[in-house]
Design an enzyme around this catalytic site. Structure first.
Site, PDB file in Angstrom:
ATOM      1  N   PHE A 104      -3.633  -9.078   5.864  1.00  0.00           N
ATOM      2  CA  PHE A 104      -3.488  -8.754   4.446  1.00  0.00           C
ATOM      3  C   PHE A 104      -2.122  -8.150   4.102  1.00  0.00           C
ATOM      4  O   PHE A 104      -1.855  -7.863   2.948  1.00  0.00           O
ATOM      5  CB  PHE A 104      -4.605  -7.805   4.015  1.00  0.00           C
ATOM      6  CG  PHE A 104      -5.959  -8.455   4.040  1.00  0.00           C
ATOM      7  CD1 PHE A 104      -6.385  -9.233   2.975  1.00  0.00           C
ATOM      8  CD2 PHE A 104      -6.784  -8.327   5.145  1.00  0.00           C
ATOM      9  CE1 PHE A 104      -7.622  -9.854   3.002  1.00  0.00           C
ATOM     10  CE2 PHE A 104      -8.027  -8.950   5.181  1.00  0.00           C
ATOM     11  CZ  PHE A 104      -8.445  -9.716   4.108  1.00  0.00           C
ATOM     12  N   HIS A 105      -1.278  -7.930   5.117  1.00  0.00           N
ATOM     13  CA  HIS A 105       0.104  -7.523   4.896  1.00  0.00           C
ATOM     14  C   HIS A 105       0.206  -6.277   4.027  1.00  0.00           C
ATOM     15  O   HIS A 105       1.182  -6.106   3.276  1.00  0.00           O
ATOM     16  CB  HIS A 105       0.901  -8.687   4.281  1.00  0.00           C
ATOM     17  CG  HIS A 105       0.668  -9.977   4.996  1.00  0.00           C
ATOM     18  ND1 HIS A 105      -0.271 -10.892   4.570  1.00  0.00           N
ATOM     19  CD2 HIS A 105       1.199 -10.497   6.124  1.00  0.00           C
ATOM     20  CE1 HIS A 105      -0.293 -11.921   5.406  1.00  0.00           C
ATOM     21  NE2 HIS A 105       0.589 -11.702   6.356  1.00  0.00           N
ATOM     22  N   CYS A 106      -0.812  -5.415   4.118  1.00  0.00           N
ATOM     23  CA  CYS A 106      -0.846  -4.143   3.379  1.00  0.00           C
ATOM     24  C   CYS A 106      -0.732  -4.343   1.869  1.00  0.00           C
ATOM     25  O   CYS A 106      -0.251  -3.455   1.149  1.00  0.00           O
ATOM     26  CB  CYS A 106       0.258  -3.207   3.861  1.00  0.00           C
ATOM     27  SG  CYS A 106       0.133  -2.767   5.599  1.00  0.00           S
ATOM     28  N   THR A 107      -1.155  -5.511   1.375  1.00  0.00           N
ATOM     29  CA  THR A 107      -1.120  -5.754  -0.072  1.00  0.00           C
ATOM     30  C   THR A 107      -2.392  -6.470  -0.513  1.00  0.00           C
ATOM     31  O   THR A 107      -2.367  -7.652  -0.886  1.00  0.00           O
ATOM     32  CB  THR A 107       0.144  -6.541  -0.479  1.00  0.00           C
ATOM     33  OG1 THR A 107       0.124  -6.790  -1.894  1.00  0.00           O
ATOM     34  CG2 THR A 107       0.296  -7.842   0.278  1.00  0.00           C
TER      35      THR A 107
ATOM     36  N   ASN B 136       0.815  -1.219   0.000  1.00  0.00           N
ATOM     37  CA  ASN B 136       0.000   0.000   0.000  1.00  0.00           C
ATOM     38  C   ASN B 136       0.850   1.270   0.000  1.00  0.00           C
ATOM     39  O   ASN B 136       0.352   2.354  -0.332  1.00  0.00           O
ATOM     40  CB  ASN B 136      -0.935   0.013   1.217  1.00  0.00           C
ATOM     41  CG  ASN B 136      -2.207  -0.777   0.973  1.00  0.00           C
ATOM     42  OD1 ASN B 136      -2.591  -1.015  -0.173  1.00  0.00           O
ATOM     43  ND2 ASN B 136      -2.861  -1.207   2.043  1.00  0.00           N
TER      44      ASN B 136
END
Length: 393
Positions: free
Chosen positions: A342-345, A104
């Site tokens: 979601f691991h910022c992705t 992100n």
């Protein structure tokens, strides 16, 4: 269980721990001996603080094969560096090519500039294992394309992008290349000239084994960016505009001298050990973890298969088990630290088919022990068995 730290730390993709030998001592020494403002005074302590920053730049330049250390601007983290690169280069009407593998920290600045300035962007999809199709990326280039943004390694899949090949395309087409090295700096070889990298964003707190709140951006000497921040630099103070001299142009305000002292020590350790040696050990631990998890019924691993080049990231889902519950039980019952969600992705999870649930991510580091990998495999197996039998207390 000791609540101050986990027994087994497998969250190095977020922040590496423990730090390299000497990092904590370097931070303490900086606070004791060079805690003045670097570049803001002529007294001995201020000069000593400035030397701390320049020594760190020299070591980073050596690691990334940068000719002039002043082409490296310090930043708070990779996110800060990426925002400086993206917002500092793109103008209304520009087009950027990037991928669905991005964090992100790439996607959100691009989306913000789409809303505010009318830039356009194409997100090129990878395959289900996170492997990028370079031909598809080149096909996305158009007459208005000004920038290509690519993660060197996906923080979800662990897959590695062919940066040299992409750099050659960018050079041939007259487009700038920005590389997100959040998961590769300190682990994968990086040569900005040879790989055709115009800007390289990197964190200090991951593979470089330094503290949080550190990082930076390499900027090609022929590339001029609009500063993200304007303010005090200690140079050209009489001018109303931000000075053009590097690195001052991109470093408004007082720098994190103590943190950079720690980062510098981490980089020095990596230069001594070599990224190749670090990568070899981490890869061995990664494949052992993958092999063990694959033996557990109902587990699906994300990313390239065992034996295929990758970074030390092992993301997985367990049929019928919520990733957040798995991470919570690993921490609370077994003292194992991993990352779930979601691991910022989110685009990466859409590609992987895990958008509805997210995934568990385990990431070994250079100081991880083989016995800790065995403990992780055993703990996951026990949790899966007990949850399916409905007897997890």
């Amino acid at each position: 269980m000791d609540d101050t730290k986990p027994t087994i730390y497998l969250d190095n993709a977020a922040t590496s721990w423990p730090k390299a030998p000497g990092v904590i001592e370097a931070i303490e020494q900086s606070l004791r001996e060079s805690a003045a403002n670097p570049g803001r005074g002529g007294h001995r302590m201020a000069v000593k603080a400035s030397r701390v920053l320049f020594e760190g730049r020299k070591r980073l330049a050596k690691l990334f094969r940068v000719g002039n250390p002043n082409d490296i601007a310090y930043a708070l983290n990779t996110t800060h560096a990426l925002n400086l690169a993206i917002q500092g280069l793109l103008e209304p009407g520009d087009h950027v090519v990037t991928t669905t593998l991005e964090h992100n920290s790439v996607r959100r600045p691009i989306e913000a500039m789409k809303r505010r300035f009318g830039i356009d962007a194409t997100f090129v999809s990878s395959d289900a294992q996170g492997v990028l199709n370079v031909k598809a990326l080149e096909a996305a280039i158009c007459a208005k394309t000004k920038l290509i943004v690519v993660s060197h390694s996906s923080n979800l899949f662990g897959s590695i992008a062919p940066i040299g090949e992409i750099g050659e395309i960018a050079r041939r087409r007259g487009i700038k290349l920005l590389v997100d090295a959040a998961q590769s700096a300190g682990v994968l070889p990086l040569d900005v000239a040879q790989m055709g990298i115009d800007m390289l964003a990197f964190p200090g707190h991951k593979g470089l084994m330094g503290p949080q709140g550190t990082g930076g951006l390499y900027i090609h000497p022929n590339l001029e960016l609009e500063p993200l921040m304007h303010g005090g630099t200690g140079s050209k103070s009489e001018a109303p505009e931000q000075p053009r001299v590097r690195p001052d142009r991109y470093e408004a305000g007082t720098q994190n001298t103590a943190g950079i002292a720690g980062l510098s020590e981490g980089v020095q350790y990596i230069l001594k050990e070599t990224p190749d040696a670090i990568r070899e050990k981490e890869l061995q631990l990664t494949f052992e973890l993958m092999e063990g998890l694959q033996r557990i019924n109902g587990i699906t691993l994300l990313g390239p298969e065992i034996g295929v080049e990758r970074t030390a990231i092992v993301s997985f889902v367990v049929e019928g088990v919520d990733p957040s519950e798995m991470a919570f039980l690993l921490d609370q019952q077994f003292g194992i630290a991993v990352r779930a969600g979601f691991h910022c992705t989110p685009l990466g999870h859409e590609t992987a088919g895990t958008y509805a649930s997210g995934a568990v991510r385990a990431s070994p580091g250079y100081f991880t022990k083989k016995s800790e990998i065995v403990s992780m495999i055993d703990a996951v197996g026990e949790i899966v068995g007990r949850l399916r039998n409905g007897n997890f207390a």
